[in-house]
Design a protein around this motif. Structure first.
Motif, PDB file in Angstrom:
ATOM      1  N   PRO A 188       0.863  -1.151   0.042  1.00 28.38           N
ATOM      2  CA  PRO A 188       0.051  -0.109  -0.079  1.00 28.38           C
ATOM      3  C   PRO A 188       0.864   1.122   0.082  1.00 28.38           C
ATOM      4  N   LEU A 194       0.485   4.409  -2.620  1.00 24.88           N
ATOM      5  CA  LEU A 194      -0.117   5.365  -2.081  1.00 24.88           C
ATOM      6  C   LEU A 194       0.926   6.872  -2.535  1.00 24.88           C
ATOM      7  N   LEU A 253      -5.802   8.273   0.447  1.00 29.42           N
ATOM      8  CA  LEU A 253      -6.212   6.869   0.771  1.00 29.42           C
ATOM      9  C   LEU A 253      -7.632   6.774   0.152  1.00 29.42           C
ATOM     10  N   ARG A 254      -8.476   7.640   0.311  1.00 28.89           N
ATOM     11  CA  ARG A 254      -9.805   7.620  -0.166  1.00 28.89           C
ATOM     12  C   ARG A 254     -10.017   7.624  -1.589  1.00 28.89           C
ATOM     13  N   SER A 304      -7.592   4.643  -3.737  1.00 27.93           N
ATOM     14  CA  SER A 304      -6.860   3.662  -2.636  1.00 27.93           C
ATOM     15  C   SER A 304      -5.791   2.686  -3.532  1.00 27.93           C
ATOM     16  N   GLN A 346      -7.583  -2.081  -3.757  1.00 30.13           N
ATOM     17  CA  GLN A 346      -8.745  -1.878  -4.507  1.00 30.13           C
ATOM     18  C   GLN A 346      -9.987  -2.764  -3.769  1.00 30.13           C
ATOM     19  N   GLY A 390     -12.243   0.443  -3.345  1.00 35.48           N
ATOM     20  CA  GLY A 390     -11.957   1.433  -4.226  1.00 35.48           C
ATOM     21  C   GLY A 390     -12.979   2.039  -4.833  1.00 35.48           C
ATOM     22  N   ASN A 396     -15.198   4.026  -1.626  1.00 37.54           N
ATOM     23  CA  ASN A 396     -14.351   5.127  -1.297  1.00 37.54           C
ATOM     24  C   ASN A 396     -14.999   6.509  -2.127  1.00 37.54           C
ATOM     25  N   HIS A 440     -13.131   6.631   5.186  1.00 36.96           N
ATOM     26  CA  HIS A 440     -12.943   5.843   3.946  1.00 36.96           C
ATOM     27  C   HIS A 440     -12.652   4.511   4.358  1.00 36.96           C
ATOM     28  N   SER A 454     -10.152   2.407   3.191  1.00 38.41           N
ATOM     29  CA  SER A 454      -9.045   1.903   2.728  1.00 38.41           C
ATOM     30  C   SER A 454      -8.179   0.662   3.624  1.00 38.41           C
TER      31      SER A 454
END
Length: 370
Positions: free
Chosen positions: A212, A216, A249-250, A253, A256, A284, A287, A308, A310
């Motif tokens: 992640p 990200l 993150l939202r 993301s 997924q 994903g 969000n 979110h 995530s």
């Protein structure tokens, strides 16, 4: 995917099913479900290894293991994380000028260097550990797994487990405490891990903290290309940086979907979900649900509230969440502070990865402005 899966998109449904006890986290068999039945036996030996991951337990068994990890390991605190992360950032960005591949030269090695050090392993081994993690991640996110993918993932699982086991045994003989040895040697309410179980949590941490974070960071810098007016929020204050990371993150993301398996037959909104069927909860999409977020297609780094999904929801929230948040925030602030004119190079096409479960770049060329 995985021989046929239920796919869930709305925020309401994803939240409900994340908490539904009729879905189990025991999905160590998920990768081999993609293969014809006659091929599955070849890879049966990976299931016991993956089954040791704390993320694949339910109920009391899961709570007991998470409680032990939280009690024994202080590596999820900012006090422990910040100096390790800062040292890795300084090492990677030293000497940067002109063009660089943000992913290969920064976003990918950063979390692998950090987690390797947190595991107490030699930092120079971080590239190998990241490669093993990538091969394992592919098993849980590729849309069309074939036997060769499983063979590569199988080698990675066993090699990674052997590496951590040898490292832990050497640490025990040398009376050198590490995260893994403490998990195996200390008790919480009478519970302790066997050594191979403790090693499995080290593998899980690399998987949960590396994939992640890498994506990200790249997704955030890409998003800012269309929203340069919000760049100042990365350096304005700790609070503004916190809100920014949550919105990245939202908005895009890196993870997924969250996979679950049906533990029993049940009816959900008129659909019969059968025991053993995979259920993919698309965070994903959730969000970006307009019923849950105001202007969901808009990047707003000051967004509040921002519930979110995530990192999931409930007892099984991502074990690497703090690691991802702190690494990403520090990385974005360092880039914005050191290279205020950093931009994506438009003439070099970005390259997305080929893993459906993880959204992000495998290559993203940037110019520092220096």
């Amino acid at each position: 995917m995985y021989g046929g899966s239920w796919v869930i998109f709305s925020y309401e449904d994803v939240v409900a099913l994340l908490k539904d006890p009729r879905l189990t986290n025991n999905r160590a068999t998920l990768p081999i479900k993609a293969l014809p039945p006659e091929q599955r036996q070849e890879f049966a030996d990976i299931v016991p290894v993956l089954s040791r991951w704390v993320a694949f337990f339910d109920g009391h068994e899961h709570q007991m293991r998470r409680r032990h990890m939280n009690a024994v390991c202080d590596l999820f605190s900012r006090e422990v994380l910040v100096p390790v992360i800062q040292n890795a950032i300084d090492t990677l960005l030293s000497g940067w000028s002109r063009r660089h591949d943000l992913i290969e030269e920064f976003a990918r090695p950063l979390p692998s260097m950090v987690i390797t050090e947190l595991l107490g392993a030699p930092r120079q081994d971080h590239e190998q550990l990241a490669k093993w993690s990538d091969d394992i991640a592919y098993l849980f996110g590729a849309s069309a797994l074939v036997a060769d993918d499983l063979r590569r993932g199988r080698r990675a699982i066993h090699d990674f487990a052997d590496y951590l086991g040898e490292h832990a045994r050497n640490a025990i003989r040398g009376h050198r405490p590490t995260m893994i040895t403490k998990l195996a040697e200390e008790k919480t309410d009478g519970f302790e891990f066997l050594l191979n179980e403790a090693c499995a949590q080290g593998m899980l941490l690399m998987f949960a903290g590396l994939e992640p974070t890498r994506y990200l960071i790249g997704n955030a810098m890409w998003s800012l290309e269309d929203h340069p007016e919000q760049r100042h929020l990365l350096t304005e204050s700790d609070r503004s940086l916190h809100y920014a990371v949550e919105e990245f993150l939202r908005y895009d993301s890196p993870v997924q979907y969250i996979g679950r398996m049906a533990a029993e037959d049940f009816i959900y909104k008129g659909h019969k979900i059968e025991a053993g069927q995979p259920v993919l909860l698309y965070i994903g999409a959730a969000n970006r649900d307009e019923n849950a977020f105001r202007d969901p297609e808009k990047l707003d780094l000051t967004r509040q509230p921002n519930a979110h999904l995530s990192f999931g929801r409930g007892a099984h929230n991502c074990i690497g969440a703090t690691l991802v948040r702190v690494q990403t925030g520090m990385a974005l602030r360092a880039l914005a502070t050191r290279f205020p004119s950093l931009r994506v190079v438009p003439e070099v096409p970005p390259v997305y990865n080929t893993n459906l479960g993880f959204r992000g770049f495998s290559s993203l060329t940037v110019h520092t402005g220096l």
